[in-house]
Design an enzyme around this catalytic site. Structure first.
Site, PDB file in Angstrom:
ATOM      1  N   ASP A 134      -2.395 -12.698   5.078  1.00 52.79           N
ATOM      2  CA  ASP A 134      -3.739 -12.349   5.523  1.00 52.79           C
ATOM      3  C   ASP A 134      -3.682 -12.194   7.037  1.00 52.79           C
ATOM      4  OD1 ASP A 134      -6.373 -12.152   6.257  1.00 52.79           O
ATOM      5  OD2 ASP A 134      -7.074 -13.833   5.034  1.00 52.79           O
ATOM      6  N   TYR A 191     -15.854   2.368  10.216  1.00 53.22           N
ATOM      7  CA  TYR A 191     -14.406   2.390  10.053  1.00 53.22           C
ATOM      8  C   TYR A 191     -13.723   2.801  11.360  1.00 53.22           C
ATOM      9  CZ  TYR A 191      -9.823   4.236   8.748  1.00 53.22           C
ATOM     10  OH  TYR A 191      -8.483   4.517   8.711  1.00 53.22           O
ATOM     11  N   GLY A 245       0.811  -1.207   0.000  1.00 52.17           N
ATOM     12  CA  GLY A 245       0.000   0.000   0.000  1.00 52.17           C
ATOM     13  C   GLY A 245       0.842   1.253   0.000  1.00 52.17           C
ATOM     14  N   LEU A 292       1.452   3.578   2.341  1.00 51.92           N
ATOM     15  CA  LEU A 292       2.355   3.703   3.476  1.00 51.92           C
ATOM     16  C   LEU A 292       3.399   2.602   3.458  1.00 51.92           C
ATOM     17  CD1 LEU A 292       3.323   4.900   6.128  1.00 51.92           C
ATOM     18  CD2 LEU A 292       1.506   3.604   7.296  1.00 51.92           C
ATOM     19  N   ALA A 342      -4.727  -2.360   6.483  1.00 53.85           N
ATOM     20  CA  ALA A 342      -5.972  -1.782   6.991  1.00 53.85           C
ATOM     21  C   ALA A 342      -7.051  -1.821   5.919  1.00 53.85           C
ATOM     22  CB  ALA A 342      -5.760  -0.339   7.437  1.00 53.85           C
ATOM     23  N   TRP A 383      -5.675  11.827   7.248  1.00 53.71           N
ATOM     24  CA  TRP A 383      -5.724  12.352   5.885  1.00 53.71           C
ATOM     25  C   TRP A 383      -4.475  11.973   5.086  1.00 53.71           C
ATOM     26  CZ3 TRP A 383      -8.297  17.865   5.624  1.00 53.71           C
ATOM     27  CH2 TRP A 383      -9.484  17.856   6.369  1.00 53.71           C
ATOM     28  N   ASP A 403      -7.419   9.225  12.995  1.00 56.65           N
ATOM     29  CA  ASP A 403      -8.132  10.313  13.646  1.00 56.65           C
ATOM     30  C   ASP A 403      -9.621  10.034  13.800  1.00 56.65           C
ATOM     31  OD1 ASP A 403      -8.175  10.365  10.832  1.00 56.65           O
ATOM     32  OD2 ASP A 403      -8.598  12.506  10.749  1.00 56.65           O
TER      33      ASP A 403
END
Length: 301
Positions: free
Chosen positions: A38, A133, A13, A15, A68, A158, A110
Site C-alpha cells: 500500500d 484525476y 496492473g 503496465l 495509480a 491513452w 497527459d
C-alpha cells in the site's frame, strides 16, 4: 540491457505486468500489487524499498511507480482515495527513495494539461488539470520533483494493455459484440500507447539512469507515435477485429457527457525524450496491430 534491481509498485496492473515481463535478464524484480504494498502507508513503503536493497546484491536499484488510481470519472466523487494513491503514494515513495539514494521513475499522465493548446504539449508547458484525476496526478508529480530524490516524471497517454483492469481497447471489443453500432467521441485528440511499448521505454530510461546518464530534464513524455481521436482509435480496433469500422459513428464531447472533463488535445511532444537519447515509441497504429493478438488470448483466459 543491464540487469537491475527493480521495485514496481502496482506490479499486477497492465503496465506493471509488462515491466515484469520485459525486465532485463538477471534482474531482481519485486512487483507487489496493492494488497502487498500500500503506497499510502509509510511503513509498507520503507519495508518494500529496504527489501529491494537487501536483495539487490551488486545490482543497481530503481523504483518504477506503476501504482495509480486511474478511474478518471470515479475520482470526481472518490477524491480522498484518488489523492491517497496518486499524490500521497508518490510523496512517500520519493521520500524513502531520497533517504536510501534509490532512483525513482514516477509514471504520470497527459491529463495534467488543460487541452486548450493546438500543438503537442512540451514538458515545460503550463499545467492546468481539469479533473480530480489530473489534479491528483499533478500533486504526485510535484511531490516527487520536490523530494530531493533522484527522480524523473514520465507522462504518458491513452494506455492500453491485455493484462490488468479495463481500458479503451477492452471496452470497444466488448461493445463490438453487444451493439450493431456505437458512437465515439471525435473531438478529443491524443496518442494511444501500448503498455508493452511504454514498459520498454521506462526500462530503457532506468538503464540510462543507473549508468549515470539520466536525462537533464526531470519531466519526460513517452507515448505512442502520432495522434488520433477516440473515434479514430475505435475504428482501428474494429479494423483489427476484422469487422466493419463504419459501425463506429463520430460524436462530440457535448453529446457524450462524462463526470470528469477530458482535455480536447492531450497529444504530448516526444522532443525531450528524444533529446535524452531515448528511443521514441513506434507509431500507435503499428503498435495496436502487434498488441491485438494478446487481447484475444486474454479474452480466452
Amino acid at each position: 540491457m543491464t540487469a537491475l534491481a527493480l521495485l514496481i509498485p502496482g506490479g499486477n496492473g497492465q503496465l506493471g505486468h509488462d515491466l515484469v515481463a520485459q525486465a532485463p535478464e538477471g534482474s531482481v524484480v519485486h512487483h507487489p500489487g496493492s494488497r502487498d504494498l500500500d503506497v499510502t502507508q509509510a511503513g509498507d513503503v520503507v519495508r518494500a524499498i529496504d527489501a529491494l536493497l537487501a536483495a539487490a546484491g551488486d545490482l543497481s536499484p530503481v523504483v518504477i511507480n506503476a501504482a495509480a488510481y486511474t478511474a478518471v470519472d470515479a475520482a470526481e466523487t472518490d477524491r480522498d482515495a484518488a489523492y491517497s494513491v496518486n499524490a500521497d503514494g508518490p510523496r512517500l515513495l520519493a521520500a524513502v527513495c531520497a533517504s536510501r539514494q534509490v532512483p525513482l521513475i514516477q509514471v504520470s499522465t497527459d491529463y495534467v494539461f488543460s487541452g486548450d493548446k493546438a500543438e503537442p504539449y512540451e514538458v515545460d508547458d503550463a499545467v492546468s488539470p481539469q479533473s480530480v484525476y489530473g489534479i491528483t496526478k499533478l500533486a504526485g508529480e510535484s511531490s516527487v520533483l520536490r523530494s530531493g530524490a533522484e527522480a524523473w516524471v514520465v507522462r504518458t497517454s491513452w494506455v492500453y494493455g491485455a493484462s490488468g483492469s479495463a481500458n479503451f481497447v477492452k471496452s470497444i471489443l466488448r461493445l463490438a459484440g453487444e451493439r450493431d453500432s456505437l458512437s465515439v467521441v471525435d473531438d478529443q485528440r491524443g496518442s494511444p500507447t501500448w503498455s508493452a511499448d511504454l514498459a520498454t521505454g521506462l526500462l530503457e530510461l532506468a538503464g540510462l539512469v543507473v549508468a549515470g546518464g539520466g536525462p537533464r530534464s526531470r519531466v519526460l513524455h513517452c507515448t505512442g507515435g502520432g495522434e488520433t481521436t477516440w473515434y479514430g482509435f475505435a475504428r482501428a480496433i474494429f479494423e483489427e477485429l476484422g469487422t466493419d469500422p463504419e459501425r463506429v459513428k463520430p460524436c462530440t464531447t457535448a453529446e457524450f457527457p462524462r463526470p470528469a472533463k477530458r482535455p480536447a488535445n492531450s497529444v504530448l511532444s516526444p522532443a525531450a525524450w528524444a533529446e535524452a537519447g531515448l528511443t521514441p515509441l513506434r507509431p500507435w497504429r503499428a503498435a495496436l496491430s502487434e498488441a491485438f493478438p494478446g487481447f484475444a488470448t486474454s479474452a480466452r483466459g
